[in-house]
Design a protein around this motif. Structure first.
Motif, short mmCIF file in Angstrom:
data_model
loop_
_atom_site.label_atom_id
_atom_site.label_comp_id
_atom_site.label_asym_id
_atom_site.label_seq_id
_atom_site.Cartn_x
_atom_site.Cartn_y
_atom_site.Cartn_z
N GLY A 19 -1.90 16.46 -7.96
CA GLY A 19 -1.20 15.97 -6.65
C GLY A 19 -0.74 14.64 -6.77
O GLY A 19 -0.48 14.22 -7.59
N PRO A 20 -0.18 14.27 -5.40
CA PRO A 20 0.73 12.94 -5.08
C PRO A 20 -0.28 11.96 -5.57
O PRO A 20 0.30 10.89 -6.26
CB PRO A 20 0.90 12.93 -3.95
CG PRO A 20 -0.20 14.04 -3.04
CD PRO A 20 -0.41 14.96 -4.16
N LEU A 21 -1.59 11.96 -5.31
CA LEU A 21 -2.44 10.59 -5.80
C LEU A 21 -2.58 10.78 -7.13
O LEU A 21 -3.14 9.82 -7.60
CB LEU A 21 -3.71 10.62 -5.17
CG LEU A 21 -3.37 10.24 -3.60
CD1 LEU A 21 -4.65 10.41 -2.75
CD2 LEU A 21 -2.81 8.85 -3.32
N PRO B 258 5.71 12.07 -1.88
CA PRO B 258 4.43 11.71 -2.37
C PRO B 258 4.33 10.96 -3.98
O PRO B 258 3.68 9.92 -4.00
CB PRO B 258 3.36 12.59 -2.41
CG PRO B 258 4.24 13.76 -2.49
CD PRO B 258 5.59 13.38 -1.68
N GLU B 259 5.35 11.19 -4.67
CA GLU B 259 5.01 10.59 -5.95
C GLU B 259 5.81 8.96 -6.23
O GLU B 259 5.71 8.58 -7.09
CB GLU B 259 5.81 11.43 -7.21
CG GLU B 259 5.00 12.89 -7.19
CD GLU B 259 5.68 13.79 -7.89
OE1 GLU B 259 6.63 14.53 -7.32
OE2 GLU B 259 5.26 14.38 -8.92
#
Lengths: 305, 533, 162
Positions: free
Chosen positions: A2-4, A148-149
């Motif tokens: 995911g993004p994090l 998010p990235e």
């Protein structure tokens, strides 16, 4: 994942690093609390039907100090890390500085306007290895620009301008979506940021700026202009009407309707037949068209590569 | 029937609040299950977005305003006079009208479904989405009017509780000797007096905009959408502490009794509660970190939000220290209280993640928030309530709950709750936003959502067993004596259930545990502690 | 004893009201702008004066002397004159097109004045029906809304003059 876990810019890398710290602190605290709970529960369970009460202890000032000062120190450290990261990630909110991109949220699509007047819809191109300052605005309700990235979230508040850094460390397609409930189709207000090397980006930008309506117009194009032109533009060089998303290069998009369907002729025909069935609640009226007109428009739109 | 409709006895009013909350909990729970089923797989079309948006708005509004606040008020109103040795609340008719105002507010809110137009802008209804231009139907008008009634009710019952604790305490019970649940109820009530008016102001301004074409929040007319957010969260953040402090109070009564030790560090627990109350008015902007409000401004609220974790965390340590060295009895009430410690810690820690502004800039408005709020509100408040029900049910009804059924419901609820909500942390980190009626087939989204939905089913089953326990106990349960748990506060000196007049004579109070003093005349608290309690 | 409970309850209620009005006043200050013409500065001060005078008659009534009913009647009278007088001025403005929708000043000011007027009206009704045992509690309410009006007038009119 995911993004994090897949940051692709200095800003999101900084966020991922801070999150790792938070995760470590959280794990340590949780394990401490859980250990305390489980130990007590096992060690001090009531044995048999004893009626004598255990020693009645009312408190301990020392212990209170320890578990007040301890967390306070940890949180102070976290706060310092937080502020330093904020300084690194946040763009200046000064309107007088150069703005490379104006991104506007509508119910329910995103568009981006470049300094040379090009308006990109749904696919936002940026050059790699250069940091852009993007202004986030809203045409109607509060939205939130989130890719998010690449970047932090930023609320798009009508009547206000907010700025973020937007950059990617390598070429690629980065997904994005609106991230503040904005009405009935908030779920399908997705977009993409397409990062490419500087020369490719410049070439794209010039090409779009010079695209003219005549170059894409023809007899079916005139039908489009009559029935659809009030709300939809055909080239990125035309200013946005504000009433509907631009349709430049429609045939090359992967999705329609902010992500609600894949871009296939069947799905596109649905938009021409019954827009409310395609994306319930959206603001496109059901323009009366004959079946013949619909086929003409479909063919025409499929040609917009 | 008449004696219930016209009741002004605080015990009746308390029960009415609990029954009302139960009714609305079934509605809110149904709304939750519909959402979970719709989200069980990607791109499902069981319900459309208009319906889904009404359902998530009603779910949040119902659970907070028609379930959590009323049931906590119900416990407060029932127990406070008993715990302080009084026979009645100070303002009984105000107590009655507060209940009915809340109940009819709920009826008004649910009436909006009948018009086909329930509110659909979320439980905190941001402007300008909540303005007439973007939400033309009457749903939000029902919402605002219903909430005005409910806010009035809340302020009324808070005033009643404050005056009661101020004026009705038994002789000998100084403010420093009130039981922890009564103390927490007092602090909560004072918070309500200062926080709920902000909600009232927000709603009056919203209704002015919607019905009188005023311009408070209408950006197109020069108004300020952000003003709604500030005013709402000035209410909204203290509100979440209003929802959790009474729960802390219940835990503070239950853990000591089943550990056979007094609460560890009463003065610190009491003082830290006041600290939380004050600090809670200074953190509201942490709901707005994704708005460009200025780095320094945000940093101040980040600091305050982190700071508030300290007095909160202190309590967890105090409760563990209470168990430490004790003689723990694992009744169902105690099981829920122990689970509370772990669940609330998880919720509190995800809260610290949100206080860390850059992390908030990624996870706000995702399922990470949904996970956080449910861990603190369900894992926290609801688990404490479940403990409280199992603890005080014998007092309220005169019957004992079945411990075997209690254990079954406990394990099912723990399993169901954690399955539903733990995976939502991951969904948020993977990028799933909240308030979406469906989602694309991104890797892991479908699988994790399905797990969450299955968890919800287990949770519902656990709650069903719990409700069966209550029903069967009322019909066939063993009779409860005055003091089934060998406890120490004054409510256990009254009969089960208490007579209309709680205490024939005002009880004698010389310490925080009057019944301990009675049972242990050789080692009463007031002797052990000296004059300095 | 009842009096103590009721007065404490009323005091707490007035604290809640104070928070509510504070937020409305802050919104007014945030949106401050030019006041419309004809808001009626001098005459407003007259009606404000009458409302403040009614706090004296309220105080006399709360002393619970033999003539308390008369003092209550005077208070109601002064309050009614205030409402009618202040209200008729606004009606004239509405007829001229100034309205809550007109501008940000109007939005915030008329909401403030309108909500305050509603509370005064409720106060008048309450004064007409309460027994002597409640008069001290009611007096608190009355003092609060009279002083609040002074604050609103000062903020609103001072803001527009400055």
């Amino acid at each position: 994942m995911g993004p994090l876990f897949s940051p692709h810019s200095p800003q999101t890398n900084a966020i991922a690093a801070v999150f790792s710290l938070v995760l470590v602190i959280a794990a340590v605290v949780f394990v401490t609390v859980a250990a305390g709970v489980f130990y007590s529960v096992v060690r001090f369970r009531s044995r048999g039907a004893s009626t004598t009460e255990p020693k009645q202890i009312f408190g301990s000032r020392n212990l209170e100090v320890v578990w007040t000062v301890g967390p306070l120190l940890i949180l102070t450290g976290l706060f310092i890390v937080t502020v330093r990261a904020m300084v690194l990630i946040d763009a200046p909110q000064d309107s007088s500085q150069a703005t490379d991109l104006i991104i506007t949220g509508h119910q329910w699509w995103w568009e981006a306007r470049y300094p040379n007047g090009v308006v990109a819809t749904y696919d936002i191109h940026i050059p790699t290895s250069r940091r852009l300052r993007a202004r986030i605005e809203s045409a109607d309700v509060i939205h939130d620009f989130w890719t998010p990235e690449l970047a932090r979230k930023m609320d798009a508040v009508p009547g206000r301008a907010s700025y973020i850094w937007l950059e990617a460390d390598k070429p690629g397609n980065y997904a994005g979506t609106c991230s503040e409930f904005c009405g009935v189709q908030h779920a399908w207000m997705r977009f993409r940021v397409l990062a490419e090397p500087e020369p490719d980006f410049e070439a794209w930008l010039n090409h779009e700026a010079n695209a003219t309506v005549d170059a894409v117009l023809g007899p079916p194009g005139r039908l489009f202009r009559d029935k659809c032109g009030d709300c939809h533009t055909l080239v990125a060089s035309a200013p946005s009407s504000g009433k509907g998303p631009g349709l430049a290069h429609l045939a090359s998009r992967e999705f329609l309707g902010g992500g609600i369907q894949r871009n296939t002729p069947e799905n596109l025909m649905l938009w021409l037949t019954d827009p409310q069935a395609a994306k319930p609640g959206n603001q496109m009226p059901n323009t009366p068209l004959t079946a013949e007109e619909r086929l003409q428009l479909l063919g025409y739109l499929e040609s917009l590569k | 029937m008449n004696s219930w409709l016209c009741a002004i006895d605080h015990k009746r009013i308390g029960i009415l609040y609990m029954l009302s909350a139960l009714l609305f909990m079934l509605a809110g729970g149904l709304e939750a299950m519909v959402m979970r089923v719709q989200l069980a797989a990607p791109n499902l079309k069981l319900i459309g977005p208009e319906t889904y948006d009404q359902i998530f708005t009603m779910h949040g509004t119902t659970m907070i305003f028609l379930v959590a606040m009323p049931v906590l008020t119900g416990f407060g109103v029932y127990l406070t006079p008993l715990m302080i040795g009084a026979n009645e609340m100070a303002l009984p008719r105000l107590g009655a009208i507060s209940f009915w105002l809340q109940f009819f507010g709920g009826v008004l809110l649910y009436f909006s479904f009948a018009t086909g137009n329930a509110p659909a802008a979320g439980w905190f209804s941001y402007a300008p989405l909540s303005e007439k231009a973007f939400s033309p139907g009457p749903g939000l008008d029902y919402w605002a009017l219903a909430l005005l009634m409910i806010a009035g009710s809340s302020i009324g019952s808070a005033i009643n509780l404050i005056v009661t604790i101020a004026t009705e305490r038994a002789p000998g019970m100084t403010m420093r000797l009130v039981p922890m649940f009564a103390w927490m109820t007092l602090v909560t009530s004072i918070m309500i007096v200062f926080a709920l008016p902000a909600l009232v102001a927000s709603l009056v301004m919203l209704l002015s905009d919607r019905l009188l074409h005023a311009r408070f929040f209408d950006a197109a007319q020069g108004g300020a959408p952000l003003l709604w957010q500030h005013y709402f969260w000035i209410f909204g953040h203290p509100e979440v502490y209003i929802l959790v402090l009474p729960a802390f109070g219940m835990i503070s009564e239950i853990i000591p009794v089943f550990s056979r030790k007094p609460i560890f560090g009463y003065p610190f627990v009491a003082t830290s509660t006041v600290a939380i109350a004050f600090l809670s008015y200074g953190v509201w902007v942490h709901h707005m970190f994704a708005v460009a409000l200025g780095r320094n401004f945000l940093a101040v609220f980040a600091a305050a939000s982190m700071l508030i974790a300290v007095p909160t965390g202190m309590k967890i340590f105090s409760w563990i220290a209470t168990m430490w060295g004790g003689s723990i009895r694992f009744t169902t009430a105690m099981l829920f209280a122990i689970a509370f410690l772990l669940e609330f810690t998880v919720g509190g820690l995800s809260g610290v993640a949100f206080a860390t502004v850059p992390v908030d800039w990624q996870v706000t408005d995702t399922y990470f928030v949904v996970a956080h709020i449910h861990y603190v509100l369900v894992g926290g408040t609801v688990f404490a309530l479940l403990a409280g029900v199992h603890y005080w049910f014998p007092k309220f009804s005169g019957h004992l709950l079945d411990e075997k059924l209690g254990r079954w419901s406990f394990w099912l609820i723990v399993l169901g709750f954690n399955t539903t909500f733990f995976v939502q942390h991951f969904l948020g980190l993977l990028g799933m936003r909240r308030r979406v009626y469906t989602y694309p087939d991104i890797p892991w989204f479908g699988a994790l959502n399905l797990i969450s939905t299955i968890g919800a089913g287990i949770l519902v089953f656990g709650i069903f067993i719990f409700l069966c326990n209550i029903g069967m106990s009322l019909l066939f349960g063993a009779k409860a004596e005055e003091d089934p748990w060998n406890a120490w506060t004054l409510e256990w000196a009254a009969t089960s259930p208490p007579a209309l007049k709680n205490f024939a004579q005002p009880p004698e109070v010389r310490s925080r545990r009057p019944l301990w003093d009675r049972k242990h005349p050789e080692a009463p608290d007031w002797l052990a502690l000296g004059r300095d309690a | 004893m009842n009096d103590r409970r009721n007065q404490l309850g009323m005091a707490l209620f007035l604290i809640a009201e104070a928070v509510f009005f504070l937020l409305l006043i802050l919104a007014f200050i945030y949106f401050r702008g030019p006041a419309p013409q004809g808001l009626g500065l001098p005459i407003s001060f007259l009606y404000t004066g009458l409302l403040l005078a009614s706090t004296f008659s309220m105080w006399r009534a709360a002393a619970r002397g033999a003539a308390w009913k008369l003092w209550v009647a005077i208070t109601i009278g002064l309050g009614a004159v205030f409402l009618l007088g202040q209200g008729s001025g606004y009606v004239r403005l509405f007829l001229d097109g100034v309205a809550i929708r007109q501008s940000l000043f109007d939005t915030t000011f008329f909401t403030l004045a309108g909500v305050h007027a509603l509370h005064v009206l409720v106060g008048l009704i309450a004064l007409a029906i309460i027994p002597i045992t409640a008069i001290r509690t009611m007096a608190l309410y009355w003092y609060f809304f009279a002083c609040l009006w002074l604050v609103i007038v000062l903020v609103a009119y001072a803001g527009s003059v400055v």
